[in-house]
Design a protein around this motif. Structure first.
Motif, mmCIF file in Angstrom:
data_model
loop_
_atom_site.group_PDB
_atom_site.id
_atom_site.type_symbol
_atom_site.label_atom_id
_atom_site.label_comp_id
_atom_site.label_asym_id
_atom_site.label_seq_id
_atom_site.Cartn_x
_atom_site.Cartn_y
_atom_site.Cartn_z
ATOM 1 N N UNK A 47 0.871 -6.888 -9.595
ATOM 2 C CA UNK A 47 -0.438 -6.229 -9.588
ATOM 3 C C UNK A 47 -1.559 -6.964 -10.298
ATOM 4 N N UNK A 48 -1.277 -8.153 -10.785
ATOM 5 C CA UNK A 48 -2.243 -8.806 -11.674
ATOM 6 C C UNK A 48 -3.560 -9.119 -10.967
ATOM 7 N N UNK A 49 -3.503 -9.389 -9.657
ATOM 8 C CA UNK A 49 -4.761 -9.697 -8.985
ATOM 9 C C UNK A 49 -5.220 -8.558 -8.076
ATOM 10 N N UNK A 50 -4.631 -7.414 -8.269
ATOM 11 C CA UNK A 50 -5.032 -6.226 -7.513
ATOM 12 C C UNK A 50 -6.414 -5.774 -7.973
ATOM 13 N N UNK A 51 -7.336 -5.630 -7.021
ATOM 14 C CA UNK A 51 -8.689 -5.310 -7.424
ATOM 15 C C UNK A 51 -8.768 -3.923 -8.072
ATOM 16 N N UNK A 52 -9.450 -3.875 -9.202
ATOM 17 C CA UNK A 52 -9.597 -2.633 -9.972
ATOM 18 C C UNK A 52 -8.267 -2.083 -10.478
ATOM 19 N N UNK A 53 -7.379 -3.000 -10.790
ATOM 20 C CA UNK A 53 -6.101 -2.565 -11.334
ATOM 21 C C UNK A 53 -6.356 -1.762 -12.613
ATOM 22 N N UNK A 54 -5.602 -0.712 -12.800
ATOM 23 C CA UNK A 54 -5.719 0.227 -13.935
ATOM 24 C C UNK A 54 -6.918 1.165 -13.809
ATOM 25 N N UNK A 55 -7.748 0.929 -12.791
ATOM 26 C CA UNK A 55 -8.887 1.812 -12.624
ATOM 27 C C UNK A 55 -8.590 2.824 -11.519
ATOM 28 N N UNK A 56 -7.938 2.334 -10.479
ATOM 29 C CA UNK A 56 -7.617 3.199 -9.349
ATOM 30 C C UNK A 56 -6.330 3.961 -9.645
ATOM 31 N N UNK A 57 -6.359 5.263 -9.407
ATOM 32 C CA UNK A 57 -5.180 6.075 -9.687
ATOM 33 C C UNK A 57 -4.223 6.101 -8.512
ATOM 34 N N UNK A 58 -2.979 6.296 -8.830
ATOM 35 C CA UNK A 58 -1.952 6.368 -7.801
ATOM 36 C C UNK A 58 -1.706 7.793 -7.355
#
Ligand SMILES: Nc1nc2c(ncn2[C@@H]2O[C@H](COP(=O)(O)OP(=O)(O)OP(=O)(O)O)[C@@H](O)[C@H]2O)c(=O)[nH]1
Ligand SMILES: [Mg+2]
Lengths: 558, 201
Positions: A181-192
């Protein structure tokens, strides 16, 4: 402190039984409620005791932030729920259990309960009885949850078996984000997806096999956030949170860093480690801002609620991360091998694997001592035991082939130093240490002396090498004796706990205000002493290290 | 454990119990690897798996070698309830170990709550006849009283080593068949893992 050790369970069967009933009442939120109520009840500790004289000479006084944090702290807002048993919810739970595991298994379990009746005649009647009563109403996810438990307890219940003492779910989430997930855009911002997050949480609590790679990045980051939000107190601890906030608000970067560093070092070890890993990980995430669009600032605002702190503090920690946690490296977790896997060949690797397997085995045994484990888990017990037996056999045959003469010498040398530093805190002992130095000196140094006549430079090298060797040995033995001390203290704690319990209930039952006040006072005093103790211990250790260094120098000089 | 029928051979779980030093590990290692170790090294817990041919049928045996030393008793107890058959060992050269079998028997019955649990009383070290302290007669009587077979073994000479394991496995197998039958008959309850292939009636 571990409030949930089997001993405590044994000693407070009533308390735990009521906890269980309560769980049935509020199915969804059982885990953290459970843990918190337990803590409160057990020590009668009131969170308001945020004491003002913590003993931090380095830091300024209280800020007005106090009130805010009180209300933010998760444990305060919860109201006590009535301990009533509701059959309806129990049925529901049973049904859902049936869904997960197939019918056969459940019958198995029932049958086992019958057998338990007889088992309780045994020696530990109390625990057995408790075990049995627990079996009927709950599974391990309810009795010993991981989410919502204190950090230390969570580590105990869900270890990384490679010796990194952070809870397994956190480690696996970090691994996931670091690799996938390191290059996932808005990681930690978007909820699952919430249902998925809850599902994974449940699986962790029930010690199921979980493959995080089946899920997407937002789900995993939400899971990690859920874990942190479920914590009974912030990772900074209720007591130090304000100090952290104050430090985080300091404008001068050097001072800020210094103060944060002191605070981090004063965190309980499990909190410190967890914080170190989280911040280091988030720092890594921020280094990939180019891809994931999550700068330190963005991460701080996305996660400050999760951490129960201000975004300013989080930002400060990220900013100073390299200085605060210089030794933290995110290492991918390699779980213990499963049966059928190829076992390692090299003795060092065998040894490492053996430690992992034994850690896992200990954990399963602990679970069994408290409640009935699942059939799969029982199967795993035999399997792990089998792998351990195989590894031990391998190690034995490997050792047989190896020459051990060299080792014996080293061990003897170490033993000497060990004996000397057996009781590190004793000053008399220290004097003796120093006076005993000349004895070792003649043995160790004589060969160097002879060499000195021949080649000068070589001897200098040898000298520094010998010095380092001596220091190393000294530090090793210091470590050993410290570990021993830790173990002893743990035992002492267990002993004291068991002594303490018979007197507890009457104390809690007397509604005496004076007593409460006195209790508060003692608690505060206790905390101050605790911190003083920590500082003293640190001083002692530092002095010990100095001693070792000096001793080594004396030996090598003369 | 997989519940799917066939595929995997039946698995029988055997637990070795008895006082320290009677030869539980020696018997296990002799059975597993045809080796005998003279040195005594107390066991904490060990587990082994072996594929064997039992009366023409492929089966697997899981052997759990427990600790005789009381220090490790807590660990031992955790395994008892998943055991399907027990070899209760004493040394014919040591009366104390024979007396201890009584307690092991009781403990097993307590955990399993089953008088008919597959169980063998085993007198080991039969090669040390000259140092015998427990007579064959005495041991057989106790076995009879319990309603279990008594066998004397030597882990050193391998005498009757295979026999005790195979006999026990046969008992376990018979027991499982019986359970399956009652299951089919009553259609409910007494569910045990169906590791044996059900034969069509
Ligand atoms: N002569 C002879 N010696 C035996 C026999 N079986 C075991 N021994 C010896 O008895 C000692 C103890 O045997 P172990 O198998 O380690 O005993 P154990 O029952 O596993 O003991 P714990 O692991 O402590 O419970 C060892 O020195 C063995 O060599 C036997 O049949 N004959
Ligand atoms: Mg043994």
């Amino acid at each position: 402190m571990d409030f949930d050790s089997p001993d405590v369970m044994k000693d407070f069967p009533g308390l735990y039984a009521s906890e269980l009933n309560k769980q049935c009442n509020n199915d969804s939120d059982y885990s953290d409620e459970n843990e918190k109520a337990m803590k409160k009840d057990l020590i009668g500790k009131r969170k308001e005791k945020k004491d003002k004289d913590k003993g931090y000479a380095a830091l300024e006084g209280e800020s007005s932030a106090d009130e805010n944090f009180k209300s933010r702290s998760p444990s305060k807002t919860k109201k006590a729920k009535s301990f009533k048993f509701s059959t309806k919810t129990k049925e529901k739970r049973d049904k859902s259990r049936e869904k997960e595991k197939d019918g056969d298994k459940k019958k198995d379990r029932d049958k086992k309960n019958d057998k338990k009746l007889d088992k309780e005649k045994g020696k530990n009647e109390k625990t057995k009885k408790l075990k049995q009563s627990l079996d009927e109403t709950a599974d391990i996810g309810d009795i010993l949850p991981i989410f919502g438990a204190s950090i230390e307890v969570a580590v105990e219940r869900s270890r990384c078996h490679d010796g990194v003492d952070i809870p397994l779910p956190v480690r696996e989430c970090i691994d996931y984000v670091e690799t996938i997930g390191i290059s996932f855009e808005s990681v930690y911002k978007i909820s699952g997806t919430k249902s998925k997050v809850l599902q994974i949480r449940k699986m962790y609590n029930q010690r199921g096999n979980i493959n995080l790679s089946d899920y997407d990045t937002p789900t995993i980051t939400s899971l990690l956030k859920t874990y942190l939000r479920d914590l009974p107190e912030p990772v900074f601890t209720n007591d130090l949170l304000i100090r952290f906030e104050e430090a985080g608000a300091i404008l001068n970067l050097n001072t800020r860093e210094k103060h944060l560093k002191i605070l981090v070092d004063n965190l309980p070890p499990y909190n410190k480690l967890l914080l170190a890993w989280l911040i280091t990980h988030l720092h890594n995430v921020s280094l990939n801002e180019k891809f994931n669009k999550m700068s330190k600032q963005n991460l701080s605002t996305a996660l400050n609620h999760t951490f129960h702190c201000s975004s300013r503090l989080l930002h400060a920690l990220l900013h100073h991360c390299p200085a605060l946690f210089p030794n933290t490296r995110i290492e991918r977790y390699v779980p213990p091998l499963e049966s059928g896997a190829k076992l390692p060949e090299h003795p060092v690797e065998i040894d490492r694997e053996l430690k992992k397997q034994e850690s896992l085995l200990t954990q399963i045994h602990k679970e069994m001592n408290v409640c009935c484990i699942s059939k799969q888990r029982e199967e795993l017990l035999w399997e792990v035991q089998r792998i351990i037996t195989q590894l031990k056999r391998k190690l034995k045959s490997a050792n047989k082939d190896k020459e051990v003469v060299e080792k014996v010498e080293v061990v003897e040398e170490k033993e000497e130093v060990k004996e000397e530093s057996q009781e590190p805190s004793d000053t008399h002992q220290k004097k003796q240490n120093l006076s005993s130095v000349p004895e070792c000196q003649c043995e160790d140094i004589s060969p160097v002396d002879i060499e000195e006549c021949d080649v000068n430079t070589e001897s200098v090298l040898d000298n520094t090498l010998a010095l380092l060797q001596l220091k190393n040995d000294g530090l090793h033995s210091l470590r050993d004796s410290l570990l021993k001390d830790i173990q002893e203290e743990r035992n002492q704690i267990l002993m004291l706990k068991s002594q303490l319990t018979p007197e507890m209930p009457p104390v809690m039952m007397i509604p005496n205000e004076n007593l409460d006040e006195v209790m508060d006072l003692f608690l505060k005093e206790n905390q101050i002493l605790q911190i003083k103790k920590i500082n003293l211990v640190r001083q002692i250790i530092e002095e010990q290290e100095m001693c070792i260094e000096l001793k080594a120098q004396i030996i090598s000089k003369s | 454990m997989s519940k799917k029928p066939t595929a995997q051979p039946a698995l029988h779980k055997v637990i070795m119990v008895g006082s320290g030093g009677v030869g539980k590990s020696a018997l296990t290692l002799q059975f597993m690897y045809d080796e005998f170790v003279e040195d005594y090294e107390p066991t904490k817990a060990d587990s082994y798996r072996k594929k064997i041919l039992l009366d023409g049928e492929d089966v697997q045996i899981d052997i759990l070698d427990t600790a005789g030393q009381e220090d490790y008793a807590a660990i031992r107890d955790n395994y008892f309830r998943s055991g399907e058959g027990f070899l209760c060992i004493f040394s014919i050269t040591e009366d104390e170990s024979f007396q201890a079998t009584q307690e092991f028997r009781e403990q097993i019955l307590r955990v399993k709550n089953d008088e008919n649990i597959p169980f063998l009383l085993v007198g080991n070290k039969s090669d040390l006849e000259d140092r015998r302290k427990v007579s064959f007669q005495e041991a057989s009587e106790r076995a009879k009283q319990w309603g279990v077979p008594y066998v004397e073994t030597s882990a050193k000479t391998r005498e009757h080593v295979d026999k005790v394991f195979y006999d026990l496995m046969r008992e376990i197998r018979a027991r499982k068949m019986e359970e399956n039958k009652t299951n089919n008959g009553r259609g409910k309850d007494k569910s045990k893992k169906k590791k044996l292939k059900c034969t069509i009636l």
